[in-house]
Design an enzyme around this catalytic site. Structure first.
Site, PDB file in Angstrom:
ATOM      1  N   GLY A   1      36.516  37.479  55.194  1.00  0.00           N
ATOM      2  CA  GLY A   1      37.407  36.454  55.748  1.00  0.00           C
ATOM      3  C   GLY A   1      36.820  35.051  55.837  1.00  0.00           C
ATOM      4  O   GLY A   1      37.433  34.166  56.434  1.00  0.00           O
TER       5      GLY A   1
ATOM      6  N   TRP B   1      36.497  32.638  53.635  1.00  0.00           N
ATOM      7  CA  TRP B   1      37.335  31.581  53.026  1.00  0.00           C
ATOM      8  C   TRP B   1      38.606  31.377  53.846  1.00  0.00           C
ATOM      9  O   TRP B   1      39.041  30.251  54.058  1.00  0.00           O
ATOM     10  CB  TRP B   1      37.698  31.951  51.578  1.00  0.00           C
ATOM     11  CG  TRP B   1      36.616  31.672  50.597  1.00  0.00           C
ATOM     12  CD1 TRP B   1      35.285  31.589  50.859  1.00  0.00           C
ATOM     13  CD2 TRP B   1      36.763  31.427  49.184  1.00  0.00           C
ATOM     14  NE1 TRP B   1      34.587  31.312  49.696  1.00  0.00           N
ATOM     15  CE2 TRP B   1      35.468  31.212  48.659  1.00  0.00           C
ATOM     16  CE3 TRP B   1      37.848  31.393  48.320  1.00  0.00           C
ATOM     17  CZ2 TRP B   1      35.245  30.945  47.306  1.00  0.00           C
ATOM     18  CZ3 TRP B   1      37.632  31.130  46.969  1.00  0.00           C
ATOM     19  CH2 TRP B   1      36.339  30.900  46.465  1.00  0.00           C
TER      20      TRP B   1
ATOM     21  N   ASP C   1      43.407  41.688  50.218  1.00  0.00           N
ATOM     22  CA  ASP C   1      42.186  42.413  49.806  1.00  0.00           C
ATOM     23  C   ASP C   1      42.457  43.918  49.829  1.00  0.00           C
ATOM     24  O   ASP C   1      43.291  44.376  50.610  1.00  0.00           O
ATOM     25  CB  ASP C   1      40.999  42.076  50.718  1.00  0.00           C
ATOM     26  CG  ASP C   1      39.666  42.275  50.004  1.00  0.00           C
ATOM     27  OD1 ASP C   1      38.960  41.276  49.759  1.00  0.00           O
ATOM     28  OD2 ASP C   1      39.321  43.444  49.670  1.00  0.00           O
TER      29      ASP C   1
ATOM     30  N   ASP D   1      46.076  45.973  46.707  1.00  0.00           N
ATOM     31  CA  ASP D   1      45.383  45.692  45.444  1.00  0.00           C
ATOM     32  C   ASP D   1      46.114  44.544  44.733  1.00  0.00           C
ATOM     33  O   ASP D   1      47.311  44.670  44.432  1.00  0.00           O
ATOM     34  CB  ASP D   1      45.418  46.966  44.591  1.00  0.00           C
ATOM     35  CG  ASP D   1      44.669  46.801  43.274  1.00  0.00           C
ATOM     36  OD1 ASP D   1      44.322  45.660  42.916  1.00  0.00           O
ATOM     37  OD2 ASP D   1      44.443  47.832  42.617  1.00  0.00           O
TER      38      ASP D   1
ATOM     39  N   ASP E   1      38.143  34.673  45.317  1.00  0.00           N
ATOM     40  CA  ASP E   1      36.708  34.958  45.287  1.00  0.00           C
ATOM     41  C   ASP E   1      36.538  36.437  44.914  1.00  0.00           C
ATOM     42  O   ASP E   1      35.484  37.027  45.151  1.00  0.00           O
ATOM     43  CB  ASP E   1      36.140  34.677  46.691  1.00  0.00           C
ATOM     44  CG  ASP E   1      34.632  34.501  46.706  1.00  0.00           C
ATOM     45  OD1 ASP E   1      34.060  34.210  45.641  1.00  0.00           O
ATOM     46  OD2 ASP E   1      34.029  34.656  47.786  1.00  0.00           O
TER      47      ASP E   1
ATOM     48  N   LYS F   1      36.585  32.514  41.237  1.00  0.00           N
ATOM     49  CA  LYS F   1      35.215  32.875  40.859  1.00  0.00           C
ATOM     50  C   LYS F   1      35.194  33.427  39.438  1.00  0.00           C
ATOM     51  O   LYS F   1      36.100  34.147  39.028  1.00  0.00           O
ATOM     52  CB  LYS F   1      34.737  33.981  41.815  1.00  0.00           C
ATOM     53  CG  LYS F   1      33.260  34.366  41.635  1.00  0.00           C
ATOM     54  CD  LYS F   1      33.013  35.801  42.029  1.00  0.00           C
ATOM     55  CE  LYS F   1      32.979  36.069  43.500  1.00  0.00           C
ATOM     56  NZ  LYS F   1      31.794  35.546  44.188  1.00  0.00           N
TER      57      LYS F   1
HETATM   58  C1  LIG Z   1      32.879  38.317  47.395  1.00  0.00           C
HETATM   59  S1  LIG Z   1      34.066  39.196  48.320  1.00  0.00           S
HETATM   60  C2  LIG Z   1      35.056  37.914  48.985  1.00  0.00           C
HETATM   61  C3  LIG Z   1      34.412  37.143  50.115  1.00  0.00           C
HETATM   62  C4  LIG Z   1      35.414  36.241  50.823  1.00  0.00           C
HETATM   63  N1  LIG Z   1      35.851  35.160  49.971  1.00  0.00           N
HETATM   64  C5  LIG Z   1      34.836  35.628  52.069  1.00  0.00           C
HETATM   65  O1  LIG Z   1      34.739  34.414  52.157  1.00  0.00           O
HETATM   66  O2  LIG Z   1      34.543  36.379  53.004  1.00  0.00           O
HETATM   67  C6  LIG Z   1      35.070  39.861  47.061  1.00  0.00           C
HETATM   68  C7  LIG Z   1      36.277  40.659  47.566  1.00  0.00           C
HETATM   69  O3  LIG Z   1      37.142  40.929  46.454  1.00  0.00           O
HETATM   70  C8  LIG Z   1      37.852  42.113  46.802  1.00  0.00           C
HETATM   71  N2  LIG Z   1      38.551  42.662  45.638  1.00  0.00           N
HETATM   72  C9  LIG Z   1      38.007  43.146  44.491  1.00  0.00           C
HETATM   73  N3  LIG Z   1      38.989  43.609  43.676  1.00  0.00           N
HETATM   74  C10 LIG Z   1      40.173  43.399  44.321  1.00  0.00           C
HETATM   75  C11 LIG Z   1      41.536  43.660  43.988  1.00  0.00           C
HETATM   76  N4  LIG Z   1      41.881  44.236  42.823  1.00  0.00           N
HETATM   77  N5  LIG Z   1      42.498  43.318  44.879  1.00  0.00           N
HETATM   78  C12 LIG Z   1      42.160  42.738  46.050  1.00  0.00           C
HETATM   79  N6  LIG Z   1      40.883  42.469  46.427  1.00  0.00           N
HETATM   80  C13 LIG Z   1      39.897  42.790  45.572  1.00  0.00           C
HETATM   81  C14 LIG Z   1      36.750  43.010  47.362  1.00  0.00           C
HETATM   82  O4  LIG Z   1      37.297  44.069  48.112  1.00  0.00           O
HETATM   83  C15 LIG Z   1      35.918  42.011  48.172  1.00  0.00           C
HETATM   84  O5  LIG Z   1      36.275  42.044  49.528  1.00  0.00           O
END
Ligand SMILES: C[S@@+](CC[C@H](N)C(=O)[O-])C[C@H]1O[C@@H](n2cnc3c(N)ncnc32)[C@H](O)[C@@H]1O
Length: 208
Positions: free
Chosen positions: A63, A65, A82, A98, A122, A162
């Site tokens: 969370g 961002w 997420d 998803d 991200d 990203k």
């Molecule tokens: C690097 S973290 C994000 C950190 C976040 N921006 C923060 O500031 O706390 C990447 C996130 O992408 C999510 N993610 C990966 N594939 C996903 C998908 N298909 N749908 C939704 N979320 C996804 C992961 O569960 C993870 O929580």
């Protein structure tokens, strides 16, 4: 100690210091992740989040961002998505879904009920240890965000996502250039130097 061993140790020390600096700062300021500083830097450079923006945060957990966005946006809607759960943030509507599922797109469309001003992502796949595979998987997610933006972003909206400087980097760049007039890349200082991660900033959708 041999020269190469000493150089390696010193490099590890520099990397650790860099990580700790943002980790500590996040704790002090109450941010859930050091990633918050990446969005702060991105917004400082491109000024895309406004107090009345409607914003979608994709891959939002834990969370960091969303916290940054929720401080700036006082008069707009924020939706965070997420696959992992996320603790509540005041003015953020969280979807535990998803992003790759079409039903999630439908939910997002219904909540906003109009085009989105800012899409930030991200999202990252779980790492496998194989840098090429990891980069391709995360860059695929970035391509999906670009394609989604075509349908859901307002004409003057902005998208930040990203991606990794891997073999398929050019493919993603070309996809973005096909649809946006303005495409830029920026690696925030708070992103680890040793990571191939960078961010793509796109604005001004082309009218095709
Ligand atoms: C690097 S973290 C994000 C950190 C976040 N921006 C923060 O500031 O706390 C990447 C996130 O992408 C999510 N993610 C990966 N594939 C996903 C998908 N298909 N749908 C939704 N979320 C996804 C992961 O569960 C993870 O929580």
């Amino acid at each position: 100690m041999k020269k190469t061993k000493r150089a390696k140790k010193s490099r590890t020390w520099v990397i650790k210091q860099h990580r700790d600096q943002f980790f500590k700062k996040a704790k002090v300021l109450g941010y859930r992740s050091r990633a918050s500083f990446k969005l702060i830097e991105l917004n400082k450079k491109f000024s895309f989040i406004k107090k009345n923006s409607n914003l979608l945060d994709i891959g939002s957990t834990p969370g960091g961002w969303s916290q940054v966005a929720s401080k700036i946006i006082t008069n707009g809607k924020i939706i965070a998505v997420d696959i992992l759960p996320m603790e509540t943030i005041g003015n953020v509507n969280f979807l535990n879904s998803d992003f790759l599922d079409e039903k999630t797109h439908e939910k997002i469309r219904n909540i906003f009920n109009k085009k989105i001003d800012v899409i930030i992502s991200d999202m990252a796949e779980n790492t496998t240890g194989n840098k090429t595979v990891d980069s391709i998987r995360t860059n695929n997610l970035c391509s999906e965000v670009i394609k989604f933006s075509l349908k859901m972003l307002s004409i003057n909206g902005s998208m930040v996502c990203k991606l990794f400087m891997g073999e398929d980097f050019l493919e993603v760049k070309n996809l973005a250039k096909k649809y946006f007039k303005n495409v830029e890349f920026f690696k925030p200082e708070s992103s680890r130097n040793e990571s191939k991660e960078t961010y793509i900033f796109c604005s001004l959708l082309k009218t095709l």
